[in-house]
Scaffold this motif. Structure first.
Motif, mmCIF file in Angstrom:
data_model
loop_
_atom_site.group_PDB
_atom_site.id
_atom_site.type_symbol
_atom_site.label_atom_id
_atom_site.label_comp_id
_atom_site.label_asym_id
_atom_site.label_seq_id
_atom_site.Cartn_x
_atom_site.Cartn_y
_atom_site.Cartn_z
ATOM 1 N N GLU A 117 0.786 -1.397 0.060
ATOM 2 C CA GLU A 117 0.177 -0.157 0.156
ATOM 3 C C GLU A 117 0.868 1.202 -0.044
ATOM 4 O O GLU A 117 1.451 1.574 1.030
ATOM 5 C CB GLU A 117 -0.733 0.091 1.232
ATOM 6 C CG GLU A 117 -1.947 1.217 1.562
ATOM 7 C CD GLU A 117 -2.970 1.040 0.408
ATOM 8 O OE1 GLU A 117 -2.943 1.371 -0.754
ATOM 9 O OE2 GLU A 117 -4.224 0.546 0.931
ATOM 10 N N PRO A 118 1.017 1.793 -1.109
ATOM 11 C CA PRO A 118 1.563 3.198 -1.139
ATOM 12 C C PRO A 118 0.971 4.386 -0.212
ATOM 13 O O PRO A 118 -0.248 4.251 0.057
ATOM 14 C CB PRO A 118 1.760 3.527 -2.649
ATOM 15 C CG PRO A 118 0.211 3.114 -3.069
ATOM 16 C CD PRO A 118 0.310 1.737 -2.459
ATOM 17 N N ASP A 119 1.629 5.118 0.201
ATOM 18 C CA ASP A 119 1.230 6.356 0.966
ATOM 19 C C ASP A 119 0.802 7.549 -0.177
ATOM 20 O O ASP A 119 2.025 8.179 -0.632
ATOM 21 C CB ASP A 119 2.134 6.729 2.039
ATOM 22 C CG ASP A 119 1.477 7.773 2.867
ATOM 23 O OD1 ASP A 119 0.510 8.641 2.203
ATOM 24 O OD2 ASP A 119 2.172 8.056 3.982
ATOM 25 N N LEU A 120 -0.067 7.800 -0.440
ATOM 26 C CA LEU A 120 -0.465 8.663 -1.791
ATOM 27 C C LEU A 120 -0.004 10.116 -1.223
ATOM 28 O O LEU A 120 -0.186 11.044 -2.320
ATOM 29 C CB LEU A 120 -1.788 8.482 -2.034
ATOM 30 C CG LEU A 120 -2.224 7.452 -2.975
ATOM 31 C CD1 LEU A 120 -3.653 7.499 -3.518
ATOM 32 C CD2 LEU A 120 -1.395 7.257 -4.128
ATOM 33 N N LEU A 121 0.210 10.507 -0.074
ATOM 34 C CA LEU A 121 0.436 11.854 0.406
ATOM 35 C C LEU A 121 1.730 11.990 -0.517
ATOM 36 O O LEU A 121 2.050 13.430 -0.811
ATOM 37 C CB LEU A 121 0.733 11.955 1.804
ATOM 38 C CG LEU A 121 0.960 13.373 2.482
ATOM 39 C CD1 LEU A 121 0.128 14.129 2.157
ATOM 40 C CD2 LEU A 121 1.352 13.249 3.862
ATOM 41 N N GLY A 122 2.642 11.295 -0.470
ATOM 42 C CA GLY A 122 3.965 11.332 -1.325
ATOM 43 C C GLY A 122 3.523 11.685 -2.851
ATOM 44 O O GLY A 122 4.187 12.635 -3.591
ATOM 45 N N PHE A 126 -11.389 5.953 19.042
ATOM 46 C CA PHE A 126 -10.354 4.796 18.944
ATOM 47 C C PHE A 126 -8.937 5.119 19.908
ATOM 48 O O PHE A 126 -8.616 5.962 19.991
ATOM 49 C CB PHE A 126 -10.086 4.392 17.439
ATOM 50 C CG PHE A 126 -11.222 4.399 16.483
ATOM 51 C CD1 PHE A 126 -11.610 3.101 16.640
ATOM 52 C CD2 PHE A 126 -11.568 5.186 15.660
ATOM 53 C CE1 PHE A 126 -12.968 2.658 15.844
ATOM 54 C CE2 PHE A 126 -12.643 5.095 14.972
ATOM 55 C CZ PHE A 126 -13.215 3.761 15.122
ATOM 56 N N ASP A 127 -8.760 3.797 20.592
ATOM 57 C CA ASP A 127 -7.720 3.907 21.109
ATOM 58 C C ASP A 127 -6.258 3.745 20.481
ATOM 59 O O ASP A 127 -5.243 4.031 20.915
ATOM 60 C CB ASP A 127 -7.608 2.591 22.175
ATOM 61 C CG ASP A 127 -8.781 2.296 23.368
ATOM 62 O OD1 ASP A 127 -8.494 3.455 24.253
ATOM 63 O OD2 ASP A 127 -9.650 1.791 22.911
ATOM 64 N N ASP A 128 -6.399 3.514 19.161
ATOM 65 C CA ASP A 128 -5.316 3.176 18.358
ATOM 66 C C ASP A 128 -5.916 3.295 16.878
ATOM 67 O O ASP A 128 -6.908 2.846 16.732
ATOM 68 C CB ASP A 128 -4.362 2.198 18.378
ATOM 69 C CG ASP A 128 -2.971 2.760 18.185
ATOM 70 O OD1 ASP A 128 -2.987 3.429 17.211
ATOM 71 O OD2 ASP A 128 -1.874 1.963 18.535
ATOM 72 N N VAL A 129 -5.247 3.933 15.842
ATOM 73 C CA VAL A 129 -5.451 3.816 14.369
ATOM 74 C C VAL A 129 -4.455 3.337 13.529
ATOM 75 O O VAL A 129 -3.299 4.010 13.657
ATOM 76 C CB VAL A 129 -6.145 5.447 14.015
ATOM 77 C CG1 VAL A 129 -6.327 5.282 12.587
ATOM 78 C CG2 VAL A 129 -7.255 5.861 14.851
ATOM 79 N N ILE A 130 -4.802 2.106 12.841
ATOM 80 C CA ILE A 130 -3.871 1.788 12.088
ATOM 81 C C ILE A 130 -4.352 1.467 10.514
ATOM 82 O O ILE A 130 -5.531 0.970 10.404
ATOM 83 C CB ILE A 130 -3.380 0.197 12.618
ATOM 84 C CG1 ILE A 130 -3.055 0.117 14.186
ATOM 85 C CG2 ILE A 130 -2.751 -0.425 11.598
ATOM 86 C CD1 ILE A 130 -2.783 -0.969 14.775
ATOM 87 N N LEU A 131 -3.716 2.302 9.755
ATOM 88 C CA LEU A 131 -4.237 2.379 8.427
ATOM 89 C C LEU A 131 -3.037 1.629 7.460
ATOM 90 O O LEU A 131 -2.087 2.047 7.747
ATOM 91 C CB LEU A 131 -4.346 3.798 8.017
ATOM 92 C CG LEU A 131 -5.409 4.678 9.075
ATOM 93 C CD1 LEU A 131 -5.561 6.043 8.538
ATOM 94 C CD2 LEU A 131 -6.970 3.909 8.815
ATOM 95 N N SER A 132 -3.447 1.215 6.398
ATOM 96 C CA SER A 132 -2.561 0.435 5.395
ATOM 97 C C SER A 132 -1.579 1.458 4.831
ATOM 98 O O SER A 132 -0.505 0.955 4.713
ATOM 99 C CB SER A 132 -3.523 -0.172 4.439
ATOM 100 O OG SER A 132 -4.289 0.769 3.772
ATOM 101 N N SER A 133 -1.822 2.712 4.564
ATOM 102 C CA SER A 133 -1.073 3.713 3.865
ATOM 103 C C SER A 133 0.107 3.974 5.009
ATOM 104 O O SER A 133 1.285 4.213 4.554
ATOM 105 C CB SER A 133 -1.638 4.768 3.390
ATOM 106 O OG SER A 133 -2.031 5.769 4.501
ATOM 107 N N ASP A 134 -0.026 3.866 6.184
ATOM 108 C CA ASP A 134 1.155 4.145 7.265
ATOM 109 C C ASP A 134 1.899 2.853 7.289
ATOM 110 O O ASP A 134 3.079 3.253 7.693
ATOM 111 C CB ASP A 134 0.278 4.551 8.410
ATOM 112 C CG ASP A 134 -0.311 5.696 8.405
ATOM 113 O OD1 ASP A 134 -0.181 6.630 7.806
ATOM 114 O OD2 ASP A 134 -1.388 5.923 9.367
#
Length: 273
Positions: free
Chosen positions: A74-79, A156-164
């Motif tokens: 999963e690329p990070d599209l912010l880049g 949420f206690d934590d957030v885990i996203l594929s781009s990260d």
């Protein structure tokens, strides 16, 4: 004293599980909105086609940076948004690139709404002392502003996203990230999602139980056809989606989900049909 519940932590997918979201990234309106936002910051792309071409090249470069063409990368599209500036010899940081990403995403959105009862359900779980973690195949530059818009940014206690993480479900590695965040054994964690491959089978491979919410209406009739879940009866069902789930519900049945987690979490595997 040890908890009598089976689960201590619940992992939630976002889109299609808690949120009804429809996006049209091919829309000319979305690309025009991005082109106008870039122009206001000094980056001039003459046409939408030229902008799309440059963005696709930038996104492919980001994909290469995160490990290639594997469909679980999963690329990070912010880049990619940042490259839209650098390709024109303009320096832009993450804040400005994120602003561009959100301009595009807002214009591409056709619907963004919590399913009825989603927030109350999450609050109930928290009130019962359970930890809840968001685990989703999603772009951080789109999803974090949407969490804020939906009022979910602090639940949420934590957030885990594929781009990260650079990898998407059903990859075992992203579930391992979730288990590290949960800080409990896999058998004390429950995954809730609406995608059989990513959410259910991915969780099972990591030793995590999963509940399936059939928000897309995938129950199958006796002829092998997808059936409108509003009109299906038990006698019509000879197959169901996500048979590996410990429990499945038609639609976003948060009342049933809460009952399962809080009252029946130690019961044998069942299936609501």
């Amino acid at each position: 004293m040890m908890s009598q519940r089976k689960y201590d932590v619940v992992l939630f997918d976002l889109y299609g599980t808690l949120v009804d979201c429809h996006v049209d990234e091919s829309s000319d309106d979305a690309w025009t909105a991005l082109r106008n936002a870039l122009y206001r910051e000094g980056a001039n792309y003459v046409t939408n086609d030229r902008l799309r071409e440059q963005f696709e090249k930038a996104a492919n470069r980001e994909l290469g940076l995160c490990g290639g063409q594997d469909d679980l990368r999963e690329p990070d599209l912010l880049g990619a948004y940042e490259e839209l500036f650098s390709d024109l010899w303009i320096q832009a940081g993450k804040d400005l690139s994120g602003k561009m990403a959100w301009a595009f995403r807002k214009a591409a959105l056709r619907k963004l709404a919590l399913y009825p009862g989603a927030l109350d359900m999450l609050r109930t779980l928290k009130g019962q002392g359970m930890r809840i973690i968001l685990l989703s195949n999603a772009q951080s530059c789109y999803t974090r502003p949407e969490l804020e818009a939906l009022g979910l940014d602090d639940i949420f206690d934590d957030v885990i996203l594929s781009s990260d993480e650079g990898v998407r479900m059903p990859s075992p590695s992203i579930f391992q990230c979730a288990l590290r965040a949960a800080n409990v054994p896999a058998d004390r964690v429950l995954m809730v999602g609406n995608d059989e491959r990513c959410d259910v089978l991915g969780a099972k491979a990591a030793g995590i139980d999963a509940v399936y919410l059939d928000t897309r209406g995938e129950w199958i009739d006796s002829h092998g056809n997808v059936t409108d879940v509003e009109h299906i009866t038990k006698g019509d069902v000879d197959d169901r989606p996500a048979p590996e789930a410990v429990k499945s519900f038609r639609g976003a049945d948060y009342r049933g989900l809460l009952d399962f987690i809080l009252e029946n979490g130690t019961s044998a595997v069942t299936q609501q049909i």
